[in-house]
Write a protein that holds these residues in place. Structure first.
Motif, short mmCIF file in Angstrom:
data_model
loop_
_atom_site.label_atom_id
_atom_site.label_comp_id
_atom_site.label_asym_id
_atom_site.label_seq_id
_atom_site.Cartn_x
_atom_site.Cartn_y
_atom_site.Cartn_z
N GLU A 1 0.83 -1.21 0.00
CA GLU A 1 0.00 0.00 0.00
C GLU A 1 0.86 1.25 0.00
N GLY A 2 2.08 1.11 0.43
CA GLY A 2 2.96 2.26 0.43
C GLY A 2 4.40 1.80 0.43
N PHE A 3 5.13 2.16 -0.58
CA PHE A 3 6.55 1.81 -0.63
C PHE A 3 7.22 2.67 -1.69
N LEU B 1 10.43 2.45 -4.51
CA LEU B 1 11.34 1.46 -5.07
C LEU B 1 12.17 2.07 -6.18
N VAL C 1 14.41 0.16 -9.09
CA VAL C 1 14.85 -1.16 -9.56
C VAL C 1 15.52 -1.04 -10.91
N HIS D 1 15.64 -3.17 -14.27
CA HIS D 1 14.89 -4.27 -14.88
C HIS D 1 15.32 -4.43 -16.32
N VAL E 1 14.78 -4.49 -20.13
CA VAL E 1 13.88 -3.67 -20.94
C VAL E 1 12.74 -4.54 -21.46
N TYR F 1 4.14 -1.51 -13.71
CA TYR F 1 3.85 -0.89 -12.42
C TYR F 1 2.42 -0.42 -12.47
N PHE G 1 -1.53 0.27 -10.25
CA PHE G 1 -2.32 0.39 -9.04
C PHE G 1 -3.54 -0.48 -9.20
N ARG H 1 19.01 -3.21 -20.08
CA ARG H 1 18.29 -2.96 -18.83
C ARG H 1 17.99 -1.49 -18.69
N SER H 2 17.07 -1.21 -17.88
CA SER H 2 16.83 0.19 -17.56
C SER H 2 16.37 0.29 -16.11
N ASN H 3 16.41 1.49 -15.64
CA ASN H 3 16.06 1.70 -14.25
C ASN H 3 14.64 2.25 -14.13
N PHE H 4 14.02 1.91 -13.06
CA PHE H 4 12.71 2.45 -12.81
C PHE H 4 12.61 2.72 -11.33
N SER H 5 12.10 3.85 -11.00
CA SER H 5 11.92 4.11 -9.58
C SER H 5 10.59 4.81 -9.40
N SER H 6 10.01 4.55 -8.30
CA SER H 6 8.71 5.13 -8.05
C SER H 6 8.43 5.11 -6.56
N LEU H 7 7.45 5.84 -6.19
CA LEU H 7 7.03 5.85 -4.81
C LEU H 7 5.52 5.61 -4.79
N ALA H 8 5.13 4.68 -4.02
CA ALA H 8 3.70 4.40 -3.94
C ALA H 8 3.23 4.62 -2.52
N ASN H 9 2.22 5.42 -2.37
CA ASN H 9 1.52 5.46 -1.10
C ASN H 9 0.06 5.80 -1.39
N GLN H 10 -0.72 5.89 -0.36
CA GLN H 10 -2.16 6.01 -0.57
C GLN H 10 -2.53 7.28 -1.32
N VAL I 1 -0.70 8.99 -3.46
CA VAL I 1 -0.33 8.89 -4.87
C VAL I 1 -1.34 8.05 -5.61
N ILE I 2 -1.71 6.95 -5.00
CA ILE I 2 -2.64 6.04 -5.66
C ILE I 2 -3.99 6.74 -5.85
N ALA J 1 -3.80 9.28 -8.57
CA ALA J 1 -3.74 8.64 -9.88
C ALA J 1 -5.12 8.21 -10.32
#
Lengths: 106, 676
Positions: free
Chosen positions: A76-78, A80, A82, A84, A86, A91, A93, B195-204, B206-207, B210
């Motif tokens: 629910e909240g994090f 990241l 990474v 990966h 290609v 990702y 919701f 490869r590639s990088n991906f970063s994100s932040l998920a919390n309530q 943000v969701i 969205a």
């Protein structure tokens, strides 16, 4: 009382409205994307209360379908960051409160 | 296997009982005596003798270590090794054979024993079988003899049954080892998947956001679909607003407006100069007999041009306020980059266009009809064509090593009239001694060598074959204004060659002009015979191309960088010297000295490199070696027309100018003729 009732109603409304899966970021091919998304939805619905089991299920199914080295994060909240391969990252919701990240990296 | 002493003893005794008995008997019969005892043997009582000592013999070696490990490089770890743990306490070679074994059967067969007896024998103890086997060698000889007899049926059957035992003294064993194939290692590593990088932040939050956004989008889509046919206009305006919002940062939209404002600001700032440029005439000229003045107007400078010197100037023939400046360096040791800049008199603070180049620019020319085409010659020998109409910082055409670029600096380029196929073309001259013609064919720049300069005349004139003609460096050239094929080439050796486009093999004429490199050579704008040349040997010379010697020679006491005829008078020209002075001559007024020579630059500050007249306005631009371009206004005295006689109409036009020059020439030639 009225306020809380309204709030509850709103919440229910929100839950009802926001149950659909929402893809935030992906570089997968269309077919793979749809399949992965459906798999995530199935897993999250099946293990609505246990994210760990859901993640496990997604990972194992993905390993089976698309080859090894898949990683899944559900929560629910994090935050990241990474690396990966290609064309192997999704990702999304789901259900109004869950974030699911599926990626592959060996 | 641990075995008690007693049991071993017992079994041995059981096996050998009878044999020992026989031996004893044999002993008794020969000696008739009991046991012989050594004299020092302990006397033991019966009880002591009967006493049993139990001792365990194990086959395990108690001294063998059990924990030795060896490094196994194949599996990259230590492995326990098996050390021989068994100890041999006692070995005895037996001569017994199992009667069912192959060897036993063979020996039986050899001994001629029938099968029945053999099978019968199995019941008997090993002692009975043994003597027989022991006997076999003795029997063997006899048997062999018997077997040799062909009539013996038994031997025949035996022979058939038995494979012949190899005679161990009568065979040889051979072995050979062939070469092992040499080992070779081949490895390869595939490229890892990208490869590639991906970063994100998920919390309530943000969701939630969205989802909200998505919902809104969906609603909007629905609305749009509903409203699409009926309400088009409001939607469109909405979209327009959105689009301006999204492109709000794009500055290119306001470029034109900004440009106009910039010009306005500049005109306000430099209002005085603009007024001077347009209206001011130096009144003091009237009180001076002949001399004129030069009034400095704008000074053009550009930050990126710092450290570069002006190597070329060229006015645009179509837009008379626009001129091109080529930046580079004449210094061999300081060759870095170059810059092509276009300034307008309407905006003196900042260039209209600027094109950075990799190599220093040495010359430029703007096409007369198509003023957006600019030919450029570089220090590295390339020539290029820039198109001002095209976006981008690169040349539209550029010569490469493959397409015949010069091997030495290109000193001058000049556009020509379009050729028969209406292709644009220009000429270039370089230190490598080539004068090349370049034609713009579609996307290509096609070259043809027009002439190759050599020290002793043109190429083929020199001794053919054996000697490589010494190449002369072309440094400047100019094409005749009227006669299309005629052109002059100045060389680094100080000579000027008159050439024709049609004859590539030889020069029409060679003038020994200067003692140093010719810096510029230019035909007069009006008079078809006259040209001017200048050189670093401090002199300017004016020539009639039909005569081998100069008509005028001026010594300016400093190396002359450039010289230029005025476009309004056949007798006026200006020159710049490296001591920072501009010299303006009017031969009609003074045949010996400049009528104006102001120092535009302080001597130590820098050198002047180039000068050019504006084709319409009475101004000249002067470039220096610090990247500045100064514009100067010519005072009325410098552009004085011959005074009209009273009642006579003031004649103008090229004919007048030609006549003026002719008059001068005749003046000069007459004394020459008279002396001669």
């Amino acid at each position: 009382m009225a306020g809380t009732g309204e709030g509850k109603k709103e919440e229910a409304d929100y839950k009802r409205l926001h149950c659909f899966p929402l893809i935030r970021e992906t570089d997968m091919p269309e077919e793979m994307k749809v399949e992965t998304m459906e798999l995530c939805v199935t897993a999250c619905e099946k293990f609505a209360t246990n994210n760990e089991s859901a993640a496990k299920m997604i990972k194992e199914s993905m390993d089976k379908k698309f080859g090894s080295s898949w990683h899944v994060v559900i929560g629910e909240g994090f935050g990241l960051e990474v690396t990966h391969e290609v064309k192997n990252m999704l990702y999304m919701f789901f259900g109004g409160s869950l974030a699911v990240c599926v990626w592959r990296c060996s | 296997m641990p075995v008690t002493d007693k049991s071993v003893a017992a079994s041995v005794r059981k096996d050998d009982e009878e044999r020992v008995d026989t031996v004893d008997r044999w002993d008794e019969s020969h000696h008739g005596k009991g046991l012989i005892k050594p004299p020092d043997q302990l006397e033991l009582t019966e009880a002591e003798l009967k006493e049993e000592f139990t001792r365990i013999l194990t086959a395990n070696n108690p001294h063998a270590p059990a924990n030795i490990v060896l490094y196994n490089s194949k599996e990259c770890c230590y492995k326990p090794t098996v050390v021989e743990q068994m100890i041999v306490h006692f070995v005895v070679e037996g001569s017994l054979l199992h009667q069912d074994s192959d060897e036993a059967r063979r020996q039986k067969a050899k001994g001629g024993l029938p099968e029945e007896t053999a099978t019968f024998d199995t019941g008997a103890g090993p002692d009975e079988a043994k003597p027989e086997t022991l006997d076999t060698p003795a029997d063997d000889e006899g048997g062999a003899g018997e077997e040799d007899r062909p009539d013996s049926v038994a031997s025949k059957t035996n022979q058939k049954k038995e494979a012949k035992v190899t005679n161990q003294f009568d065979y040889s064993e051979r072995a050979c080892q062939n070469l092992n194939n040499p080992h070779r290692q081949i490895g390869c590593q595939p490229e890892p998947p990208p490869r590639s990088n991906f970063s994100s932040l998920a919390n309530q939050w943000v969701i939630y956001d969205a989802y909200m956004e998505e919902l809104q989008k969906q609603e909007r889509n629905k609305e749009k679909q509903k409203a699409a046919p009926s309400k088009k206009d409001p939607d469109n305006t909405k979209r327009a607003v959105v689009s301006t919002d999204s492109h709000g940062h794009d500055i290119s939209k306001v470029r034109k407006a900004v440009k106009i404002i910039e010009r306005m600001v500049n005109q306000n700032t430099f209002d005085e100069i603009a007024q001077d440029f347009k209206y001011y005439e130096d009144d003091s000229d009237e009180f001076r007999a002949q001399e004129g003045t030069l009034l400095p107007l704008w000074k053009f400078q550009y930050d990126q041009a710092k450290g570069l010197s002006v190597t070329a100037l060229c006015w645009n023939k179509k837009y008379q306020d626009l001129f091109a400046v080529g930046m580079g360096s004449y210094d061999f040791n300081k060759q870095e980059h170059g810059l092509l800049v276009f300034y307008s008199l309407k905006n003196t603070a900042f260039p209209e266009y600027s094109y950075p180049t990799k190599s220093g620019i040495l010359c430029i020319d703007i096409h007369e009809q198509h003023s957006y085409l600019v030919a450029v010659g570089f220090y590295d020998g390339c020539v290029a064509v820039y198109n001002l109409n095209k976006e981008g910082m690169d040349a539209v055409h550029k010569s490469t090593a493959k397409t015949g670029k010069h091997t030495d600096p290109v000193w001058q380029v000049r556009w020509q009239k379009d050729d028969l196929d209406n292709n644009h073309n220009f000429y270039s001259v370089s230190s490598d001694g080539r004068v090349a013609s370049w034609t713009l064919v579609k996307n290509e720049l096609v070259f043809t060598d027009v002439i190759k300069l050599s020290l002793n005349g043109a190429m083929s004139e020199g001794t053919e074959g054996s000697q490589q003609p010494i190449i002369a460096c072309g440094t400047a050239f100019d094409f005749h204004k009227e006669i299309d094929y005629l052109f002059l080439v100045g060389t680094g050796e100080g000579k000027i060659h008159k050439c024709s486009k049609t004859y590539s093999s030889h020069f029409l004429e060679t003038y020994v002009a200067h003692s140093m490199a010719v810096d510029a050579v230019k035909w007069n704008h009006f008079h078809p015979k006259v040209f001017i040349s200048c050189s670093s040997d401090w002199t300017i010379k004016i020539w009639d191309h039909t005569i081998n010697t100069p008509i005028f020679t001026f010594d300016l006491n400093a190396a002359v960088g450039d010289v230029s005829w005025s476009p309004y008078s056949s007798t006026v020209f200006s020159a710049v010297t490296i001591d920072g002075t501009v010299h303006v001559f009017d031969l009609n007024i003074n045949k010996y000295e400049a009528i104006c020579q102001p120092a535009v630059m302080a001597k130590k500050k820098g050198k002047l490199t180039r000068v050019e007249f504006n084709p319409i306005h009475p101004i000249i631009i002067v470039g220096d070696d610090r990247g500045y371009v100064t514009s100067l206004k010519l005072s009325p005295n410098l552009r004085k027309k011959p005074k009209a006689k009273k009642g006579q109409e003031l004649a103008t036009g090229p004919e007048v100018e030609v006549a003026k020059m002719d008059k001068l020439l005749s003046l000069l030639q007459q004394p020459e003729n008279s002396t001669a």
